[in-house]
Scaffold this motif. Sequence first.
Motif, PDB file in Angstrom:
ATOM      1  N   ARG A 105       0.880  -1.317   0.084  1.00  0.00           N
ATOM      2  CA  ARG A 105       0.113   0.053   0.142  1.00  0.00           C
ATOM      3  C   ARG A 105       0.840   1.183  -0.002  1.00  0.00           C
ATOM      4  O   ARG A 105       1.700   1.261   0.705  1.00  0.00           O
ATOM      5  N   PRO A 106       0.567   2.416  -1.019  1.00  0.00           N
ATOM      6  CA  PRO A 106       1.332   3.559  -0.874  1.00  0.00           C
ATOM      7  C   PRO A 106       1.152   4.195   0.293  1.00  0.00           C
ATOM      8  O   PRO A 106      -0.065   4.399   0.806  1.00  0.00           O
ATOM      9  N   ARG A 107       2.115   5.079   0.572  1.00  0.00           N
ATOM     10  CA  ARG A 107       1.928   5.725   1.925  1.00  0.00           C
ATOM     11  C   ARG A 107       1.314   7.249   1.716  1.00  0.00           C
ATOM     12  O   ARG A 107       0.472   7.641   2.371  1.00  0.00           O
ATOM     13  N   ARG A 108       1.407   7.695   0.443  1.00  0.00           N
ATOM     14  CA  ARG A 108       0.907   8.912   0.274  1.00  0.00           C
ATOM     15  C   ARG A 108       0.447   8.872  -1.365  1.00  0.00           C
ATOM     16  O   ARG A 108       1.225   9.608  -2.186  1.00  0.00           O
ATOM     17  N   PRO A 109      -0.631   8.333  -1.518  1.00  0.00           N
ATOM     18  CA  PRO A 109      -1.065   8.324  -3.071  1.00  0.00           C
ATOM     19  C   PRO A 109      -1.726   9.482  -3.348  1.00  0.00           C
ATOM     20  O   PRO A 109      -2.196  10.092  -2.513  1.00  0.00           O
ATOM     21  N   VAL A 110      -1.614   9.836  -4.793  1.00  0.00           N
ATOM     22  CA  VAL A 110      -2.455  11.545  -4.961  1.00  0.00           C
ATOM     23  C   VAL A 110      -2.889  10.874  -6.507  1.00  0.00           C
ATOM     24  O   VAL A 110      -2.532  10.069  -7.059  1.00  0.00           O
ATOM     25  N   VAL A 111      -4.335  11.502  -6.394  1.00  0.00           N
ATOM     26  CA  VAL A 111      -5.119  11.344  -7.685  1.00  0.00           C
ATOM     27  C   VAL A 111      -5.241  12.624  -8.220  1.00  0.00           C
ATOM     28  O   VAL A 111      -5.751  13.621  -7.538  1.00  0.00           O
ATOM     29  N   VAL A 112      -5.377  12.740  -9.572  1.00  0.00           N
ATOM     30  CA  VAL A 112      -5.402  14.149 -10.207  1.00  0.00           C
ATOM     31  C   VAL A 112      -6.792  13.950 -10.999  1.00  0.00           C
ATOM     32  O   VAL A 112      -6.799  12.821 -11.671  1.00  0.00           O
ATOM     33  N   VAL A 113      -7.621  14.717 -10.708  1.00  0.00           N
ATOM     34  CA  VAL A 113      -8.937  14.720 -11.200  1.00  0.00           C
ATOM     35  C   VAL A 113      -9.337  15.865 -12.177  1.00  0.00           C
ATOM     36  O   VAL A 113      -9.097  17.162 -11.686  1.00  0.00           O
ATOM     37  N   ASN A 114      -9.643  15.556 -13.374  1.00  0.00           N
ATOM     38  CA  ASN A 114     -10.035  16.553 -14.353  1.00  0.00           C
ATOM     39  C   ASN A 114     -11.634  16.500 -14.318  1.00  0.00           C
ATOM     40  O   ASN A 114     -12.194  15.702 -14.811  1.00  0.00           O
ATOM     41  N   PRO A 115     -12.190  17.596 -13.507  1.00  0.00           N
ATOM     42  CA  PRO A 115     -13.766  17.726 -13.430  1.00  0.00           C
ATOM     43  C   PRO A 115     -14.484  18.053 -14.745  1.00  0.00           C
ATOM     44  O   PRO A 115     -15.683  17.626 -14.655  1.00  0.00           O
ATOM     45  N   ARG A 116     -13.753  18.266 -15.746  1.00  0.00           N
ATOM     46  CA  ARG A 116     -14.567  18.326 -17.135  1.00  0.00           C
ATOM     47  C   ARG A 116     -14.633  17.170 -17.807  1.00  0.00           C
ATOM     48  O   ARG A 116     -15.329  17.124 -18.822  1.00  0.00           O
ATOM     49  N   SER A 117     -13.622  16.239 -17.765  1.00  0.00           N
ATOM     50  CA  SER A 117     -13.522  14.649 -18.421  1.00  0.00           C
ATOM     51  C   SER A 117     -15.050  14.181 -18.553  1.00  0.00           C
ATOM     52  O   SER A 117     -15.631  14.116 -17.240  1.00  0.00           O
ATOM     53  N   GLY A 118     -15.444  13.542 -19.487  1.00  0.00           N
ATOM     54  CA  GLY A 118     -16.528  12.793 -19.440  1.00  0.00           C
ATOM     55  C   GLY A 118     -17.782  13.262 -19.026  1.00  0.00           C
ATOM     56  O   GLY A 118     -18.780  12.963 -18.476  1.00  0.00           O
ATOM     57  N   ASN A 119     -17.946  14.825 -19.544  1.00  0.00           N
ATOM     58  CA  ASN A 119     -19.028  15.650 -19.242  1.00  0.00           C
ATOM     59  C   ASN A 119     -19.358  15.687 -17.670  1.00  0.00           C
ATOM     60  O   ASN A 119     -20.323  15.762 -17.159  1.00  0.00           O
ATOM     61  N   GLY A 120     -18.034  15.838 -16.728  1.00  0.00           N
ATOM     62  CA  GLY A 120     -18.363  15.827 -15.623  1.00  0.00           C
ATOM     63  C   GLY A 120     -18.789  14.770 -14.655  1.00  0.00           C
ATOM     64  O   GLY A 120     -19.198  14.670 -13.598  1.00  0.00           O
ATOM     65  N   ARG A 121     -17.975  13.535 -15.346  1.00  0.00           N
ATOM     66  CA  ARG A 121     -18.412  12.346 -14.590  1.00  0.00           C
ATOM     67  C   ARG A 121     -17.678  12.265 -12.978  1.00  0.00           C
ATOM     68  O   ARG A 121     -18.463  11.617 -12.301  1.00  0.00           O
ATOM     69  N   ALA A 122     -16.687  12.632 -13.072  1.00  0.00           N
ATOM     70  CA  ALA A 122     -15.921  12.515 -11.472  1.00  0.00           C
ATOM     71  C   ALA A 122     -16.759  13.472 -10.665  1.00  0.00           C
ATOM     72  O   ALA A 122     -16.948  12.945  -9.508  1.00  0.00           O
ATOM     73  N   VAL A 123     -17.173  14.457 -10.996  1.00  0.00           N
ATOM     74  CA  VAL A 123     -18.176  15.342 -10.202  1.00  0.00           C
ATOM     75  C   VAL A 123     -19.304  14.633  -9.723  1.00  0.00           C
ATOM     76  O   VAL A 123     -19.675  14.511  -8.781  1.00  0.00           O
ATOM     77  N   ARG A 124     -20.191  14.079 -10.774  1.00  0.00           N
ATOM     78  CA  ARG A 124     -21.248  13.573 -10.650  1.00  0.00           C
ATOM     79  C   ARG A 124     -21.068  12.170  -9.647  1.00  0.00           C
ATOM     80  O   ARG A 124     -21.959  11.994  -8.850  1.00  0.00           O
ATOM     81  N   ALA A 125     -19.902  11.641  -9.792  1.00  0.00           N
ATOM     82  CA  ALA A 125     -19.801  10.316  -8.947  1.00  0.00           C
ATOM     83  C   ALA A 125     -19.268  10.709  -7.342  1.00  0.00           C
ATOM     84  O   ALA A 125     -18.976   9.852  -6.627  1.00  0.00           O
ATOM     85  N   GLY A 126     -18.983  11.997  -7.344  1.00  0.00           N
ATOM     86  CA  GLY A 126     -18.341  12.217  -6.058  1.00  0.00           C
ATOM     87  C   GLY A 126     -17.091  11.901  -5.788  1.00  0.00           C
ATOM     88  O   GLY A 126     -16.794  11.422  -4.596  1.00  0.00           O
ATOM     89  N   LEU A 127     -16.317  11.766  -6.874  1.00  0.00           N
ATOM     90  CA  LEU A 127     -15.061  11.108  -6.776  1.00  0.00           C
ATOM     91  C   LEU A 127     -14.077  11.697  -5.729  1.00  0.00           C
ATOM     92  O   LEU A 127     -13.360  11.057  -5.228  1.00  0.00           O
ATOM     93  N   ALA A 128     -13.777  12.943  -5.714  1.00  0.00           N
ATOM     94  CA  ALA A 128     -12.924  13.729  -4.758  1.00  0.00           C
ATOM     95  C   ALA A 128     -13.118  13.388  -3.524  1.00  0.00           C
ATOM     96  O   ALA A 128     -12.160  12.919  -2.702  1.00  0.00           O
ATOM     97  N   GLN A 129     -14.291  13.266  -2.946  1.00  0.00           N
ATOM     98  CA  GLN A 129     -14.685  13.277  -1.472  1.00  0.00           C
ATOM     99  C   GLN A 129     -14.407  11.674  -1.332  1.00  0.00           C
ATOM    100  O   GLN A 129     -13.892  11.096  -0.176  1.00  0.00           O
ATOM    101  N   ALA A 130     -14.783  10.703  -2.169  1.00  0.00           N
ATOM    102  CA  ALA A 130     -14.365   9.335  -2.200  1.00  0.00           C
ATOM    103  C   ALA A 130     -13.131   8.969  -1.922  1.00  0.00           C
ATOM    104  O   ALA A 130     -12.581   8.161  -1.145  1.00  0.00           O
TER     105      ALA A 130
END
Length: 429
Positions: A105-130
């Motif tokens: 397991r990584p100690r400090r994982p980072v995910v970059v989120v493009n909120p505009r990709s897929g017509n806002g799919r990450a935002v609709r899924a609540g990806l950042a909070q998850a």
Amino acid sequence: MALAAAVWVTVLSLAAAVDDFPRGLFLLVCGALVAAGVWEGVLRRGWGRVAGLAGAGAALTGGVLLLIDEGYLRTLLLLGLGALVWHAAARSAFRPDVVLPPAERPRRPVVVVNPRSGNGRAVRAGLAQAARDRGIDVVELRPGEDLAALVRSAVAAGADAVGMAGGDGSQAVVAAVAADAGLPYACIPAGTRNHFAVDLGVDRSDVVGALDALVDGSERVVDLAEVNGRVFVNNVSLGVYAHAVQREGYRAAKVRTLLDAVPGSLGARGGSRDLTWTTPGGRTMQGAAVILVGNNQYRLGGAAGAGTRPAVDQGLLGVTVVDPSDGSARHRRRPWRQWVVHEFRVEATPPVPVGIDGEAAVLDAPVVFRVRPAALRVRIAVHHPGASPSAIEPVGALAALRALARIAGGGDPRQRPSRVPPAVRQQAR
């Protein structure tokens, strides 16, 4: 179960034909049509699967309507049950579910989120909070920001694993940085098509669940490819599609824009006519409707898994050339030819329009493609397949039966391309 059900359908149809000849011949034909339709439903996707299953259903319904008064109803119902079990069991058998080695397991994982990709799919899924709920740091890509620089900054700040929630073009940028840094990478399918995710074995319908790759995921090592030094994860296209993606409004009306690009690309002065390339056998060719160079080879045609890659770890470029229409040319069984190489080169006089993982670009000639074998460490959630759909799904009925037999015997049914390019051993026709 699939093999037993197939034998059941065959034996039942033959027995009915023999027991009540010649009327039983109609039931035999019905059984053959049901079996063929069910098998097409197993081996194909999309409309091909729908057509196969619809044909099987029509044949069975026709047999019921015509033979219900002849004492065949019980046999027809058993035939339908056998076909249903055959189809369901075979589809289950060909579903990839690869057990990958567990990863630390990584100690400090980072995910970059493009909120505009897929017509806002990450935002609709609540990806950042998850992601934050899982202990993953989130970096949001804002308009105008340099994605590669953003990821390098995160790595410099101590990130020991990086993920990208966005489309395939963004995935290529982050994958290149992760590969250069030697860090594990996770593909979060928050784009529109998510082709790379599918071929990696990430469930593209489970965008939030893909985050688990950065928590308790397994690891596999895959290839990257590059064109004139720029990394790509899927493919680079030259020709009609490459001209289409250059046009304004392509993403809003892809098919119409693609058709509009055909005359300019294939005309007497079109850029596709100027492309010069060499076959593995040493023949110099000029002009093509489409040249597609993939990070590993794509499966084309109507078979199951068409449009995907059986493997992304074979250390090979997959080259597909679609020739322009020519009435004087010898008719071929397929309108394209394919082979695999380690390096591919396309010459041209003017700069060459290309589509790199679906993104428009213009490259100076020569356009040189190279593969980077085993360049990328990929983390995949343990509850995701871990392999491409076409890794197991075979091409052709006999190949499918052999694959089912290997599965029944406890063997590995994956259809891996040869690491020795067959086209290198014989001249391409």
